[in-house]
Design a protein around this motif. Structure first.
Motif, PDB file in Angstrom:
ATOM      1  N   GLU A 224       0.847  -1.203   0.000  1.00  0.00           N
ATOM      2  CA  GLU A 224       0.000   0.000   0.000  1.00  0.00           C
ATOM      3  C   GLU A 224       0.880   1.249   0.000  1.00  0.00           C
ATOM      4  O   GLU A 224       0.596   2.234  -0.689  1.00  0.00           O
ATOM      5  CB  GLU A 224      -0.939  -0.016   1.220  1.00  0.00           C
ATOM      6  N   ASN A 225       1.979   1.206   0.772  1.00  0.00           N
ATOM      7  CA  ASN A 225       2.900   2.349   0.790  1.00  0.00           C
ATOM      8  C   ASN A 225       3.484   2.589  -0.602  1.00  0.00           C
ATOM      9  O   ASN A 225       3.552   3.724  -1.079  1.00  0.00           O
ATOM     10  CB  ASN A 225       4.027   2.100   1.802  1.00  0.00           C
ATOM     11  N   ALA A 226       3.881   1.504  -1.270  1.00  0.00           N
ATOM     12  CA  ALA A 226       4.483   1.643  -2.606  1.00  0.00           C
ATOM     13  C   ALA A 226       3.465   2.213  -3.595  1.00  0.00           C
ATOM     14  O   ALA A 226       3.798   3.060  -4.429  1.00  0.00           O
ATOM     15  CB  ALA A 226       4.996   0.288  -3.095  1.00  0.00           C
ATOM     16  N   TYR A 227       2.222   1.765  -3.486  1.00  0.00           N
ATOM     17  CA  TYR A 227       1.197   2.268  -4.402  1.00  0.00           C
ATOM     18  C   TYR A 227       0.945   3.759  -4.168  1.00  0.00           C
ATOM     19  O   TYR A 227       0.781   4.538  -5.117  1.00  0.00           O
ATOM     20  CB  TYR A 227      -0.102   1.468  -4.240  1.00  0.00           C
ATOM     21  N   LEU A 228       0.947   4.180  -2.899  1.00  0.00           N
ATOM     22  CA  LEU A 228       0.729   5.604  -2.592  1.00  0.00           C
ATOM     23  C   LEU A 228       1.936   6.437  -3.043  1.00  0.00           C
ATOM     24  O   LEU A 228       1.782   7.593  -3.439  1.00  0.00           O
ATOM     25  CB  LEU A 228       0.429   5.784  -1.100  1.00  0.00           C
ATOM     26  N   ILE A 229       3.144   5.850  -3.019  1.00  0.00           N
ATOM     27  CA  ILE A 229       4.322   6.530  -3.598  1.00  0.00           C
ATOM     28  C   ILE A 229       4.085   6.738  -5.089  1.00  0.00           C
ATOM     29  O   ILE A 229       4.301   7.825  -5.630  1.00  0.00           O
ATOM     30  CB  ILE A 229       5.607   5.706  -3.354  1.00  0.00           C
ATOM     31  N   LYS A 230       3.625   5.697  -5.747  1.00  0.00           N
ATOM     32  CA  LYS A 230       3.365   5.800  -7.194  1.00  0.00           C
ATOM     33  C   LYS A 230       2.325   6.901  -7.482  1.00  0.00           C
ATOM     34  O   LYS A 230       2.475   7.677  -8.421  1.00  0.00           O
ATOM     35  CB  LYS A 230       2.869   4.442  -7.708  1.00  0.00           C
ATOM     36  N   GLN A 231       1.306   6.983  -6.631  1.00  0.00           N
ATOM     37  CA  GLN A 231       0.252   7.991  -6.831  1.00  0.00           C
ATOM     38  C   GLN A 231       0.698   9.401  -6.486  1.00  0.00           C
ATOM     39  O   GLN A 231       0.253  10.360  -7.091  1.00  0.00           O
ATOM     40  CB  GLN A 231      -0.950   7.669  -5.934  1.00  0.00           C
TER      41      GLN A 231
END
Ligand code: PLI
Length: 460
Positions: A224-231
């Motif tokens: 989830e952290n990685a996805y929010l970094i991507k966003q």
């Protein structure tokens, strides 16, 4: 920051379902009274929508259920262990892995190796079990999250970040020998499931290198952290989540992991690391606290499910739906005028109960009162992250009032539909419209520590 306007459909369909039932208002009044007005003491069959936690409450995929049948239950050298080890190395890049019964088991092993009495353990914001394990080894937990983490309504993309200036100053003034390790919790659960940016993680590494201090991630919600970094992080939007995960892990000497979150499992965890010497040391503690190093308190089948879960959780279709569902719940609550931690994080929406119920003084436990009201209103179970959970200050004996008084709506993975979460937002909207009528609580039974799990209350 990009807010998704319409939730994409989930990239899965249901194959197994579990019936749930909404109890009548009268039955709910009886149930919460019998539970001493404590949602932890409710029977789950009396709960309609259960948002107590996202930990161990997710739905496994058909591939995970199939993998369970392939578990190798050998005491030593289980094939399932080597599958798990390969998955951890592929997804995270750490070569040494010790399975544990859950995340706190990994904390216990790591701190048994690294923390000496009197030493500090630095974190952006310790989760309760991490804080308790640091203290159990005689350590002193220190939180150095950025200041905006404490401003509930303030929108910033990475409110889980470590305050790098304070970290540098703290390590310089405290000295290497008095600091056992630095940890970064991704995402930062205590601050609202808020992400930590890649540039902040790299900054933490630089500071740790300056003073020679080891750096571990509390990686429960790493995907989830990685996805929010991507966003949210400039320059990261075109990259794959798998690549971002490996960059996050590359800064660290290892991680503790609760597979009950981003392992997509109902139980399990692990400690992963790069240093063979630390691994050898941790193996000794594993035998004492968890089990032989190739099963560590788990069945072979649990390790199989975890290996599959770690690969599935970095799927971007899954993550878009997961994070999008949390965003959608946040949008609906905003539409109802309910004050929440902004922006929403990865695994749930946190309601600012102090702002919603200003007529209740802190010693009447506004966030706790809101969990009771929400159960009575709609059979929905949430959790307080506020004064009751914080406990008492051992020095003064008074409540150790935390800076935020929150009620967390944690969304289990792949479990509830949008219409079910919409019902939660509607119920909180109704409560918000008659919020002055929400009554506070007082203790009728207060356990000496970890009081929130078994405390009992009465309305005042
Ligand atoms: O519940 P465990 O022992 O598998 O994991 C402990 C744990 C460690 N770190 C963080 C950030 C957590 O959120 C965490 C567990 N969280 C729970 C149970 C929760 O409801 O958030």
């Amino acid at each position: 920051m990009r807010a998704m306007e319409r939730l994409a459909p989930p990239p899965w369909k249901a194959k197994v379902v579990e019936p749930i039932e909404l109890r009548s208002p009268r039955e709910r009044r009886v149930a919460i009274g019998n539970a001493g007005f404590n949602t932890f003491l409710l029977r789950s069959e009396d709960v309609y929508i259960d948002l107590l936690t996202d930990s161990g409450t997710g739905a496994m995929s058909d591939r995970q259920w199939a993998a369970l049948m392939c578990g190798d239950e050998a005491y030593a050298g289980s094939r399932s262990f080597f599958r798990l080890q390969a998955a951890v190395e592929r997804v995270m890049g750490f070569p040494y892995v010790l399975p544990t019964h859950q995340g706190r088991g990994a904390e216990n092993l790591l701190f048994s190796c690294l923390v000496r009495p009197g030493q500090c353990v630095v974190n952006n914001l310790h989760f309760d079990t991490t804080r308790a394990h640091a203290r159990h080894k005689g350590g002193r937990p220190v939180d150095l999250v950025v200041e905006e983490a404490y401003a509930a309504g303030f929108r910033a993309p990475f409110k889980g970040n470590m305050d790098l200036d304070r970290l540098d100053r703290f390590l310089r003034e405290t000295g290497r020998d008095a600091v056992a390790l630095v940890m970064v919790t991704v995402t930062c659960n205590g601050a609202g499931g808020q992400p930590v940016s890649l540039s902040n993680l790299r900054g933490v590494r630089q500071v740790c290198d300056r003073y020679g201090v080891p750096l571990f991630l509390d990686a429960c919600r790493f995907a989830e952290n990685a996805y929010l970094i991507k966003q949210r992080e400039p320059g990261q939007e075109g990259r794959g989540v798998g690549e971002i995960v490996r960059d996050m892990m590359a800064v660290a000497d290892g991680c503790t992991m609760s597979a009950k979150k981003d392992g997509l499992c109902n139980i399990g965890g692990f400690l992963a690391m790069r240093d063979p010497e630390l691994y050898r040391q941790a193996c000794q503690w594993a035998v004492l606290f968890e089990g032989f190093p190739t099963y560590g308190g788990l069945a072979g089948r649990d390790m199989e499910a975890m290996a599959v879960g770690l690969e599935e959780v970095v799927d971007e279709g899954y993550l878009a739906y997961r994070v999008g569902q949390v965003e959608e719940l946040a949008r609906r609550l905003e539409g109802e005028g309910v004050p929440i931690v902004q922006p929403p994080g990865g695994h749930g929406v946190y309601v600012d109960a102090a702002a919603m119920l200003p007529h209740l003084p802190r010693h009447r436990f506004p966030a706790w009162a809101l969990t009771v009201e929400l159960y009575l209103e709609a059979g929905v179970r949430a959790v307080e992250i506020g004064t009751v959970m914080a406990g008492r200050d051992p020095a003064t004996g008074d409540h150790d009032y935390p800076r935020l008084e929150l009620m967390r709506l944690a969304v289990p993975r792949r479990v509830y539909t949008s219409s079910q979460l919409g019902l939660v937002a509607d119920a909180l909207g109704r409560i918000n419209r008659r919020r002055e009528a929400v009554r506070g609580l007082e203790f009728t039974h207060e356990p000496p520590f970890l009081r929130h799990f078994t405390a009992r209350f009465r309305p005042v």
